[in-house]
Enzyme design. Structure first.
Site, mmCIF file in Angstrom:
data_model
loop_
_atom_site.group_PDB
_atom_site.id
_atom_site.type_symbol
_atom_site.label_atom_id
_atom_site.label_comp_id
_atom_site.label_asym_id
_atom_site.label_seq_id
_atom_site.Cartn_x
_atom_site.Cartn_y
_atom_site.Cartn_z
ATOM 1 C CD GLU A 87 -51.014 -35.541 -27.667
ATOM 2 O OE1 GLU A 87 -50.563 -36.549 -28.242
ATOM 3 O OE2 GLU A 87 -52.159 -35.487 -27.172
ATOM 4 N N GLY A 199 -55.964 -45.803 -34.789
ATOM 5 C CA GLY A 199 -57.290 -45.917 -35.409
ATOM 6 C C GLY A 199 -58.136 -47.064 -34.897
ATOM 7 C CG ASP A 323 -58.949 -47.634 -25.008
ATOM 8 O OD1 ASP A 323 -58.080 -48.011 -25.820
ATOM 9 O OD2 ASP A 323 -59.252 -46.444 -24.867
HETATM 10 CA CA CA Z 1 -57.614 -46.512 -27.629
#
Ligand code: CA
Length: 714
Positions: A87, A199, A323
């Site tokens: 990436e 995390g 999220d």
């Molecule tokens: Ca996430």
């Protein structure tokens, strides 16, 4: 209209800083420094992550252009020696290319030939893969004054000698006992190196830190969420943030807000911008039962780089529940806005709205949908807040919501072309089934989103029962940030997007999940050139010039969370750096076929209650990497094809951690010996039940409509 900054000033006393900045908004800025006609002679580097302090990912080079691009060919290639996701944005400094491969390995190459100059392997322990939600990736390095700065998956920040790759200093930036990871690229601001971490899915408290470049000593740290309601708080901003959290918040989860990717620095305004991530846990009814905006989740923060003092913030998703990180890359540019030039910050976070903010003050100028969005009807420009749809609340009822956790836009960087005025956005049309887990309890170090993975996995495994396939389809979207509308788009119809590069040659470069790397006309979207790479390209390209020749360089190698199990491919994923130039004639490195996989264990009778138990434990521990129904079709093994030798070592692998070095850590903390055996029974059952493997998955995917267009009503 009430500027959003006034609202925040009322709500949170520390936000009064913004008033002082309001006067600066109308400054005059010339764009001639980006005009290709005044490009200096000689070599042109790509010395910072976003190509310039503005992070526009725009190259002023134009010898590769609309007319000449047909003659683009491979100049050189370099094998990274890894088969996991790549990436990184390469940097080119003084003609040397610096980049990172999987497992936080850093390397330096001759930018003209691809010859390796040095390689530094920080020896990240394999078990750390357990805390990498989205593969053992790294997005690149920073350069300053003869040193390379790079983060490692296990939370170290390294300073390396740029000439030799020798370690100058190393600092542990995280508590190694907690599930933090670093995958993002550091930024150097003045004499400080700024780095965040990830995390949140595992339960950590987000923060980012600045270290003295010369010594590696900590200068300051900014926590993105408070540790408790009452304090004491590490810095003043947290006292105000604590007012947006209830006393009964799930403090033990750390609350998330990790700053794992997007940062930018404006030297003129002397402001550092940092994007913060999603919540831990996702379900706000469990995380924050008393409600609240939950600062500073999913926010863009503007800080004084010398002290880490907050100047303004804008929260993209108050009370984050899906999220929806705001860690996506931020572009700093100047736009003609209602008759005057404004210094703006552009971001397209996961939540599907494209934001234009005044970057001096944080005032919201525009927020429009760039993909299908169902969680909010719109963003109210007067209040600066999204207007949520009640049907997006999944805390009490299962809900399909768009975008999905991978977002309408993820880490794959977008770019901006000052000539066309367009942003080139790797967008994802996606949908997801959110299912709350009523029995959720926080489990330290494990996946903690408060979703019911047992039910989700069962629903997805039984494909016939699911209304819509939760999946993503990628698009290259050319977005006009002034008109807030799509100008053109290219549909890739694959799940993995690639980062973009805009160039003065009226070109946009982008890789795809279809094993190709392509150039499009920046103004109109026509496909002008395409090269068959053979493996998927997620990473963003860069451009540079050495000895009068322009190069386009990109890393190729798939991975990420989708690449782990949901990318269907039958070939190997040997990572590589590819550099293209006009007339390049190097041979494309071959891509090996993967050996045919088949079920090689005998059918044995297993009691159905053991299989059922195995299915449940599998859903809780294995499904996010090994896929629905144990049928990974990506980088992580398809467990149904496990050999008799693997079955013989089952418990030693699952609980004993004997394959930790390959990224399969021990699950002894959450899987008992009987559970491990039940997972094995379940996997065997899946192997016999569906022996035709990948083909079956392909049929399944082909039959389904990815997006319920009739259902989404915007
Ligand atoms: Ca996430």
């Amino acid at each position: 209209m009430i500027p959003v900054s006034d609202r925040f000033a009322r709500a949170h006393p520390f936000a009064v800083f913004v008033v002082a900045w309001a006067a600066i908004a109308a400054g005059e800025t010339s764009t001639t420094d980006r005009d290709p006609r005044v490009l200096p002679a000689g070599n042109i580097d790509w010395a910072t992550h976003g190509g310039s302090p503005h992070e526009e990912r725009f190259s002023p080079l134009d010898s590769i252009n609309k007319d000449s691009v047909a003659h683009l060919g491979l100049a050189w290639s370099y094998m990274t020696g890894s088969n996991r996701g790549l990436e990184a944005t390469p940097l080119i400094v003084g003609g040397t290319l610096y980049a990172t491969a999987s497992w936080s390995v850093v390397f330096a190459l001759d930018g003209k030939t691809g010859r390796e100059l040095w390689r530094h392997d920080p020896q990240v322990p394999g078990w750390k893969a357990k805390h990498a939600c989205c593969d053992v990736v790294n997005r690149g390095v920073a350069y300053s004054k003869g040193r390379i700065y790079s983060g490692t998956l296990d939370g170290r920040l390294l300073a390396l000698d740029a000439k030799t790759g020798q370690l100058v200093w190393s600092t542990q930036t995280t508590d190694p006992g907690q599930p933090y990871t670093i995958t993002g690229a550091p930024r150097v601001v003045k004499d400080l190196v700024v780095i965040g971490n990830g995390g949140a899915e595992y339960g950590v408290r987000g923060y980012f830190s600045a270290y003295h470049a010369s010594t590696g000593e900590l200068a300051w740290r900014f926590f993105t969420v408070p540790a408790s309601k009452e304090g004491p708080h590490e810095h003043a901003e947290l006292s105000a943030a604590a007012e947006t959290w209830p006393a009964d918040a799930l403090w033990e989860s750390g609350l998330g807000g990790t700053a794992w990717d997007g940062m930018a620095y404006d030297p003129e305004l002397d402001l550092l911008y940092v994007g913060t991530g999603n919540s831990s846990v996702y379900d706000r009814a469990k995380r924050s039962p008393g409600g609240g905006d939950n600062l500073f989740l999913a926010s863009i923060l503007a800080l004084r780089p010398e002290t880490g003092e907050l100047v303004w913030y804008y929260q993209t998703t108050p009370g984050e529940h899906w999220d929806y990180t705001a860690t996506q890359n931020m572009i700093l540019t100047d736009l003609e806005w209602q008759g005057r030039t404004r210094k703006v910050l552009l971001q397209a976070p996961k939540n599907g709205f494209f934001y234009v903010l005044d970057r001096a003050t944080g005032e919201l100028l525009s927020a429009e949908k760039f993909v299908h969005v169902s969680w909010a009807s719109h963003v109210d420009l007067e209040t600066g807040r999204p207007v949520e749809r009640p049907e997006a609340d999944w805390s009490k009822q299962d809900r399909y919501v768009a975008p999905s956790p991978p977002g309408g836009h993820n880490w794959h960087p977008m770019s901006f072309h000052p000539g066309t005025g367009l942003v080139y956005l790797p967008a994802i049309e996606s949908l997801y089934l959110y299912m709350a887990n009523e029995a959720f309890r926080f489990r330290p170090g494990l996946w903690n989103t408060a979703e019911d993975f047992t039910r989700l996995h069962e629903t997805m495994e039984d494909a016939a029962s699911i209304r819509f396939l939760p999946c993503g389809l990628t698009r290259l979207v050319a977005w006009d940030p002034v008109k807030a509308e799509k100008v053109w788009e290219v549909r890739h119809d694959s799940g993995i997007p690639g980062g973009t590069l805009a160039t003065a040659g009226d070109l946009v470069f982008q890789g795809s999940g279809l094993g190709r790397f392509s150039a499009y006309e920046a103004s109109g979207g026509r496909l002008l050139w395409s090269s068959k790479i053979g493996i998927d390209v997620m990473a963003p390209p860069v451009s540079y010039r050495i000895d009068g020749e322009q190069y386009i360089a990109v890393l190729a190698g798939t991975g990420g969370s989708a690449g782990a199990h949901a990318t269907v491919f039958d070939h190997d994923n040997a990572g590589r750096v590819l550099a293209f130039k006009l007339g390049g004639e190097a041979a494309m490195p071959p891509v090996a076929k993967r050996p045919e996989r088949s079920v090689s264990v005998a059918r044995l009778p297993v009691p159905s209650e053991i299989v059922a138990r195995g299915r449940r434990v599998y859903a809780e521990n294995c499904f996010t990497c090994h896929g629905i129904g144990a049928k990974s079709s990506g980088l992580v093994p398809d467990l149904r094809t496990a050999t008799p030798a693997t079955h013989a070592e089952w418990e030693a692998i699952v609980r004993g951690g004997i394959r930790s070095d390959k990224g399969m850590p021990s699950f002894a903390a959450s899987v008992s010996p009987a559970d491990a055996e039940a997972i094995r029974a379940y996997v065997l059952e899946r192997a016999w039940h569906e022996p035709d493997l990948v083909e079956r998955f392909l049929d399944f995917a082909a039959d389904r409509t990815c997006l319920p267009v009739s259902w989404i009503t915007d």
